[in-house]
Write an enzyme that holds these catalytic residues in place. Structure first.
Site, PDB file in Angstrom:
ATOM      1  N   GLU A 100      74.277  22.741  25.737  1.00  0.00           N
ATOM      2  CA  GLU A 100      75.640  23.398  25.235  1.00  0.00           C
ATOM      3  C   GLU A 100      75.424  25.403  25.505  1.00  0.00           C
ATOM      4  OE1 GLU A 100      75.906  20.486  22.017  1.00  0.00           O
ATOM      5  OE2 GLU A 100      75.748  22.181  21.018  1.00  0.00           O
ATOM      6  N   CYS A 113      76.959  32.334  25.940  1.00  0.00           N
ATOM      7  CA  CYS A 113      75.770  32.188  25.032  1.00  0.00           C
ATOM      8  C   CYS A 113      75.494  30.955  26.029  1.00  0.00           C
ATOM      9  CB  CYS A 113      75.558  31.925  23.543  1.00  0.00           C
ATOM     10  SG  CYS A 113      74.555  31.067  23.058  1.00  0.00           S
ATOM     11  N   CYS A 124      61.056  25.508  14.228  1.00  0.00           N
ATOM     12  CA  CYS A 124      61.554  26.515  13.341  1.00  0.00           C
ATOM     13  C   CYS A 124      62.715  25.758  12.925  1.00  0.00           C
ATOM     14  CB  CYS A 124      62.982  27.386  14.059  1.00  0.00           C
ATOM     15  SG  CYS A 124      61.961  28.394  15.579  1.00  0.00           S
ATOM     16  N   CYS A 127      66.558  24.851  12.368  1.00  0.00           N
ATOM     17  CA  CYS A 127      67.157  25.134  13.513  1.00  0.00           C
ATOM     18  C   CYS A 127      67.734  23.850  13.808  1.00  0.00           C
ATOM     19  CB  CYS A 127      66.515  25.657  14.276  1.00  0.00           C
ATOM     20  SG  CYS A 127      67.679  25.412  15.607  1.00  0.00           S
ATOM     21  N   CYS A 338      75.029  29.735  15.596  1.00  0.00           N
ATOM     22  CA  CYS A 338      73.955  29.931  15.645  1.00  0.00           C
ATOM     23  C   CYS A 338      72.929  28.910  15.073  1.00  0.00           C
ATOM     24  CB  CYS A 338      73.378  30.967  15.151  1.00  0.00           C
ATOM     25  SG  CYS A 338      73.784  32.329  15.720  1.00  0.00           S
TER      26      CYS A 338
HETATM   27 FE1  SF4 Z   1      63.492  28.006  16.898  1.00  0.00          FE
HETATM   28 FE2  SF4 Z   1      65.231  26.630  17.032  1.00  0.00          FE
HETATM   29 FE3  SF4 Z   1      64.906  29.083  18.564  1.00  0.00          FE
HETATM   30 FE4  SF4 Z   1      63.633  26.606  19.683  1.00  0.00          FE
HETATM   31  S1  SF4 Z   1      66.032  27.201  19.569  1.00  0.00           S
HETATM   32  S2  SF4 Z   1      62.714  28.562  19.234  1.00  0.00           S
HETATM   33  S3  SF4 Z   1      63.976  25.694  17.179  1.00  0.00           S
HETATM   34  S4  SF4 Z   1      65.300  29.249  16.935  1.00  0.00           S
END
Ligand code: SF4
Length: 347
Positions: A100, A113, A124, A127, A338
């Site tokens: 995206e 973005c 992470c 996320c 985000c």
């Molecule tokens: Fe961490 Fe998500 Fe960024 Fe990958 S996309 S580095 S999992 S915050």
């Protein structure tokens, strides 16, 4: 499968045209058509002879990927879905490759973005992209398509590499895309219009700081290493203190800026103790902290800190001499904010 010309440098284009028996200046013409005029077909490069265009088209194509869906938020933010072409028969299914790009209008600015990978392997915990795992690197052509194919392409003022993926984990292709964006023969953007975000992949961070003049944004999220490790596995390989030691070796007092992203998780990283530790960690560094509202995701135990807690955190940082702002959340209703990008959803 034809080779994509998008993302190639004039030197590389010169080699291609030489192999095809075309004059060397054709390389410059191709670059201008692709990067200045932004045409999507070799056939439209009308100052190249018809025979030359036909010869090139046998093996090559410009290779812009159009978007396959778009949705607009009530705040004007617009999210685009792209399905990069399969690299080979072993490529993951189209639904897994989907990425995206988000266009965020803000007064006279229009920031795109962009994504740098399908999924992400950094894991992470907060996320959505990290949750879906890793499905492949984007090529420079895939990254540049996000600039060229969106409806606002001609009015873009800024770009942030903060979409899906960790840009420095796909260093070569991200830097190739940045070279096209910032070179005179390319889009001719100033590097000051571009910000690259990272969680701190040290070897490539050093190269990025040496080789580029773009702004840097570091996802910090917690000043205490053990706590950071519990939500960001990267802390095990690259400690945030070492990342900061590296950053301190570079000059951010002039045109180039460094900022730190700090997502606020209620009851986890939003106490005064955290604000004070963060201020100590960043002491003496010319920087800005962006406090980010968290959008709750399934199977992560924390929600977003209340507004009053965010303001208290911000004031504590400001009074310690650290410039901190609470970033307005954009595109929440279309899952474009985000940490919400997952290549599926509302398109
Ligand atoms: Fe961490 Fe998500 Fe960024 Fe990958 S996309 S580095 S999992 S915050």
């Amino acid at each position: 499968m034809k080779t994509r010309l998008l993302g190639k440098t004039p030197d590389e284009l010169r080699e291609i045209v030489a192999t095809e028996g075309l004059p060397a200046f054709t390389a410059k013409q191709i670059a201008r058509w692709m990067y200045v005029r932004k045409v999507r077909s070799i056939d439209l490069m009308t100052d190249i002879s018809k025979a030359g265009r036909e010869r090139l088209s046998e093996k090559y194509e410009v290779g812009v990927t159009g978007y396959s869906g778009a949705v607009t938020s009530s705040d004007g933010t617009r999210k685009y879905l792209f399905i990069p072409p399969a690299a080979d028969s072993a490529s993951p299914a189209a639904s897994s490759r989907a990425v995206e790009a988000v266009m965020i209008p803000d007064g006279d600015r229009a920031t795109v973005c962009v994504s740098s990978q399908s999924g992400c392997r950094m894991g992470c915990r907060f996320c959505m992209t990290g949750r879906q795992g890793f499905h492949g690197h984007l090529s420079a052509a895939d990254i540049l398509s996000q600039f060229i194919a969106i409806d606002e392409s001609d009015s873009l003022t800024n770009a942030v590499f903060m979409g899906m993926g960790e840009p420095l984990d796909n260093y070569a292709e991200v830097m190739r895309a940045i070279a096209v964006l910032t070179s005179d023969w390319g889009f001719a953007w100033s590097p000051k219009r571009i910000t690259v975000s990272t969680i701190g992949v040290m070897p490539f961070l050093k190269r990025f700081l040496d080789e580029s003049r773009c702004h840097l944004a570091v996802s910090l999220h917690d000043p205490f290493p053990e706590e950071r490790l519990s939500i960001m596995p990267v802390e095990k390989a690259f400690h945030i203190t070492d990342v900061l030691d590296l950053i301190r070796q570079y000059d951010f007092s002039g045109q180039r800026r460094v900022s730190f992203e700090y997502t606020m998780f209620s009851g986890f990283n939003d106490s005064i103790r955290h604000a004070d530790a963060l201020a100590r960690l960043l002491k003496g560094l010319e920087c800005r902290v962006n406090l980010i509202r968290f959008h709750r995701i399934p199977d992560f135990p924390y929600g977003c800190s209340p507004d009053a807690v965010m303001r208290r955190f911000q004031e504590r940082l400001n009074s310690a001499g650290i410039v901190a702002t609470i970033r307005a959340s954009r595109g929440e209703d279309i899952l474009a904010a985000c940490g919400m990008l997952a290549g599926k959803s509302v398109i």
